[in-house]
Design a protein around this motif. Structure first.
Motif, PDB file in Angstrom:
ATOM      1  N   VAL A 372       0.840  -1.204   0.000  1.00 46.84           N
ATOM      2  CA  VAL A 372       0.000   0.000   0.000  1.00 46.84           C
ATOM      3  C   VAL A 372       0.872   1.250   0.000  1.00 46.84           C
ATOM      4  O   VAL A 372       2.058   1.207   0.322  1.00 46.84           O
ATOM      5  N   ILE A 373       0.229   2.348  -0.387  1.00 42.23           N
ATOM      6  CA  ILE A 373       0.826   3.662  -0.176  1.00 42.23           C
ATOM      7  C   ILE A 373      -0.102   4.391   0.779  1.00 42.23           C
ATOM      8  O   ILE A 373      -1.311   4.491   0.525  1.00 42.23           O
ATOM      9  N   ILE A 374       0.440   4.854   1.875  1.00 41.30           N
ATOM     10  CA  ILE A 374      -0.383   5.502   2.889  1.00 41.30           C
ATOM     11  C   ILE A 374       0.086   6.945   3.041  1.00 41.30           C
ATOM     12  O   ILE A 374       1.278   7.200   3.238  1.00 41.30           O
ATOM     13  N   THR A 375      -0.858   7.856   2.892  1.00 42.63           N
ATOM     14  CA  THR A 375      -0.505   9.264   3.070  1.00 42.63           C
ATOM     15  C   THR A 375      -1.316   9.849   4.212  1.00 42.63           C
ATOM     16  O   THR A 375      -2.501   9.556   4.368  1.00 42.63           O
ATOM     17  N   VAL A 376      -0.655  10.656   5.011  1.00 46.00           N
ATOM     18  CA  VAL A 376      -1.312  11.357   6.114  1.00 46.00           C
ATOM     19  C   VAL A 376      -1.235  12.841   5.780  1.00 46.00           C
ATOM     20  O   VAL A 376      -0.150  13.369   5.522  1.00 46.00           O
ATOM     21  N   ARG A 377      -2.420  13.472   5.733  1.00 46.04           N
ATOM     22  CA  ARG A 377      -2.452  14.877   5.314  1.00 46.04           C
ATOM     23  C   ARG A 377      -3.029  15.767   6.394  1.00 46.04           C
ATOM     24  O   ARG A 377      -3.896  15.352   7.157  1.00 46.04           O
ATOM     25  N   GLY A 378      -2.551  17.009   6.397  1.00 43.42           N
ATOM     26  CA  GLY A 378      -3.044  18.000   7.347  1.00 43.42           C
ATOM     27  C   GLY A 378      -3.800  19.098   6.636  1.00 43.42           C
ATOM     28  O   GLY A 378      -4.487  18.846   5.642  1.00 43.42           O
ATOM     29  N   GLU A 379      -3.639  20.304   7.118  1.00 42.40           N
ATOM     30  CA  GLU A 379      -4.343  21.450   6.534  1.00 42.40           C
ATOM     31  C   GLU A 379      -3.970  21.638   5.076  1.00 42.40           C
ATOM     32  O   GLU A 379      -2.827  21.397   4.685  1.00 42.40           O
ATOM     33  N   ASN A 380      -4.930  22.084   4.284  1.00 43.58           N
ATOM     34  CA  ASN A 380      -4.731  22.322   2.850  1.00 43.58           C
ATOM     35  C   ASN A 380      -4.200  21.086   2.133  1.00 43.58           C
ATOM     36  O   ASN A 380      -3.499  21.197   1.133  1.00 43.58           O
ATOM     37  N   ASP A 381      -4.528  19.916   2.706  1.00 41.72           N
ATOM     38  CA  ASP A 381      -4.124  18.651   2.084  1.00 41.72           C
ATOM     39  C   ASP A 381      -2.604  18.450   2.010  1.00 41.72           C
ATOM     40  O   ASP A 381      -2.118  17.641   1.217  1.00 41.72           O
ATOM     41  N   ALA A 382      -1.856  19.189   2.797  1.00 39.47           N
ATOM     42  CA  ALA A 382      -0.395  19.030   2.782  1.00 39.47           C
ATOM     43  C   ALA A 382      -0.012  17.677   3.392  1.00 39.47           C
ATOM     44  O   ALA A 382      -0.563  17.275   4.423  1.00 39.47           O
ATOM     45  N   ILE A 383       0.922  16.984   2.733  1.00 35.63           N
ATOM     46  CA  ILE A 383       1.339  15.661   3.223  1.00 35.63           C
ATOM     47  C   ILE A 383       2.243  15.807   4.450  1.00 35.63           C
ATOM     48  O   ILE A 383       3.249  16.511   4.411  1.00 35.63           O
ATOM     49  N   VAL A 384       1.851  15.135   5.534  1.00 37.70           N
ATOM     50  CA  VAL A 384       2.633  15.172   6.774  1.00 37.70           C
ATOM     51  C   VAL A 384       3.512  13.919   6.884  1.00 37.70           C
ATOM     52  O   VAL A 384       4.666  13.979   7.295  1.00 37.70           O
ATOM     53  N   HIS A 385       2.935  12.770   6.528  1.00 36.96           N
ATOM     54  CA  HIS A 385       3.693  11.511   6.505  1.00 36.96           C
ATOM     55  C   HIS A 385       3.315  10.752   5.241  1.00 36.96           C
ATOM     56  O   HIS A 385       2.176  10.819   4.795  1.00 36.96           O
ATOM     57  N   ARG A 386       4.286  10.001   4.722  1.00 36.72           N
ATOM     58  CA  ARG A 386       3.981   9.143   3.579  1.00 36.72           C
ATOM     59  C   ARG A 386       4.744   7.836   3.747  1.00 36.72           C
ATOM     60  O   ARG A 386       5.934   7.834   4.052  1.00 36.72           O
ATOM     61  N   PHE A 387       4.033   6.738   3.585  1.00 42.70           N
ATOM     62  CA  PHE A 387       4.660   5.420   3.664  1.00 42.70           C
ATOM     63  C   PHE A 387       4.448   4.748   2.325  1.00 42.70           C
ATOM     64  O   PHE A 387       3.327   4.398   1.973  1.00 42.70           O
TER      65      PHE A 387
END
Ligand SMILES: [Zn+2]
Length: 395
Positions: A372-387
């Motif tokens: 899988v590709i897992i993305t964690v996003r914050g405000e304005n859809d900015a990527i905070v973590h990506r695996f």
């Protein structure tokens, strides 16, 4: 020179990647073992005909045998033995080296399973786990080690491995950097003279490593295994210590662990040679937390999981890596309330969104263990973590 100086000053060039084969190892070692102080001996040939070699150093009374990479994908200690033999070959006049030479007769077998190393895989060329062949001795690799042991009758043995990176030092401990064991020699786990000496050497190693990796040293599972070399070496009369290299964050090629192996092995050898190990407190070893196997590298907690058109769910999400040492190749772990589930790293992602992408059927959340590709996003859809997902690497 201190043992940790040796790890940097005598580091053999060419083993910066932990995946290397038999040809590479002996090519980079060749200029160093040409020294007259090192005797090179072929002790057997692997199933595919590769030369299994022992390196001898020293003229002391106490005999020590060290062997590494019985499992082909466990190369950390092989790198360390390469550095140590270079020190023996080129460290003329150094007090530590002279003491070891005078007190001990040291035999090292780096890369006992060269066919496994060729494909960076655990077993030998016909699929046998050499460390379950100590009793039957069906494999040429196992026989080579047993015949060497019977000929030398070493007082001490070092059984050098790498263990699963997904291991904690006790349930609430840190990721294990190194695990140790003075293996049992019988079902009763009795402490005769042979195992008692091994335990004191293991305790010495704990005292050496504690300043650097305290809290990340564990005791390996000590169930007696009558087919394993460590256990039978102990039973055959060689005080044997198992050293398992685990993982250290930010050390994808295990170069820090390589240096720690050099340190641990040289200090243990010196303590054996001077007999100072006898004064070590066995509690240092006995009080180690036990290896605690876990399933997840990372748990994301407190975030909102988005999938397809479904409303966001507030669930925890677990991730494991195909290569947990390099932290590459994300795989989906458990999903749900993971507040009781241990992991190497627990990331609080409260207020953030989590998205899981997969190559498969996109209508439902991917199966457990799927790439899988897992993305964690914050405000304005900015990527905070990506695996990310990747097929590279070995588990
Ligand atoms: Zn192993």
């Amino acid at each position: 020179m201190t043992a940790s100086d040796v790890a940097t000053r005598f580091r053999v060039i060419g083993l910066e990647d932990r995946r290397f084969n038999h040809e590479k190892l002996w090519n980079v070692l060749a200029p160093h073992i040409a020294s007259e102080t090192i005797r090179v001996e072929e002790i057997g040939r692997s199933l595919q005909g590769r030369s299994i070699r022992a390196l001898h150093f020293g003229e002391g009374e106490t005999k020590v045998l060290l062997w590494s990479q019985m499992h082909g994908d466990e190369s950390t200690a092989t790198m360390a033995l390469a550095d140590i033999v270079r020190f023996f070959a080129e460290g003329d006049g150094d007090p530590l080296r002279e003491r070891l030479r005078r007190n001990l007769s040291i035999t090292m077998v780096p890369m006992l399973n060269p066919d496994g190393a060729e494909d960076f895989t655990r077993r030998n060329a016909i699929g046998v786990d050499v460390n379950r062949d100590a009793r039957r001795l069906a494999t040429p690799e196992g026989r080579a080690l047993k015949e060497l042991r019977d000929r030398l009758e070493p007082d001490f043995g070092f059984n050098l491995h790498d263990q699963n990176a997904l291991t904690l030092a006790g349930k609430n401990g840190g990721q294990v950097a190194m695990a140790l064991l003075a293996p049992a020699a019988d079902e009763a786990h009795s402490y005769g003279d042979v195992r008692t000496r091994a335990r004191l050497v293991a305790a010495t190693i704990v005292s050496v490593l504690e300043p650097t990796i305290g809290g990340r040293i564990a005791k390996y599972d000590d169930t007696f295994n009558p087919r394993a070399f460590g256990d039978l070496m102990q039973a055959w009369g060689t005080s044997t210590v198992l050293i398992e290299s685990g993982a250290i964050r930010g050390d994808p090629q295990k170069q820090n662990l390589r240096a720690l192996n050099v340190l641990a092995i040289l200090e243990a050898l010196d303590a054996i040679g001077t007999e100072s190990y006898r004064q070590t407190d066995p509690l240092l070893y006995e009080s180690l937390p036990e290896n605690y196997d876990i399933e997840h590298d990372v748990i994301l907690t407190g975030g909102k999981l988005l999938f397809g058109d479904a409303p966001p769910l507030e669930v925890d999400l677990g991730i494991w890596f195909y290569d947990p040492v390099a932290r590459e190749g994300a795989r989906l772990g458990d999903v749900g309330d993971l507040s009781e589930t241990p992991a190497i790293e627990i990331l609080d992602v409260a207020g953030l969104t989590i998205r899981v992408e997969t190559l498969g059927d996109a209508r439902r959340c991917p199966e457990r263990d799927a790439p899988v590709i897992i993305t964690v996003r914050g405000e304005n859809d900015a990527i905070v973590h990506r695996f990310g997902s990747s097929e590279t690497g070995q588990r």
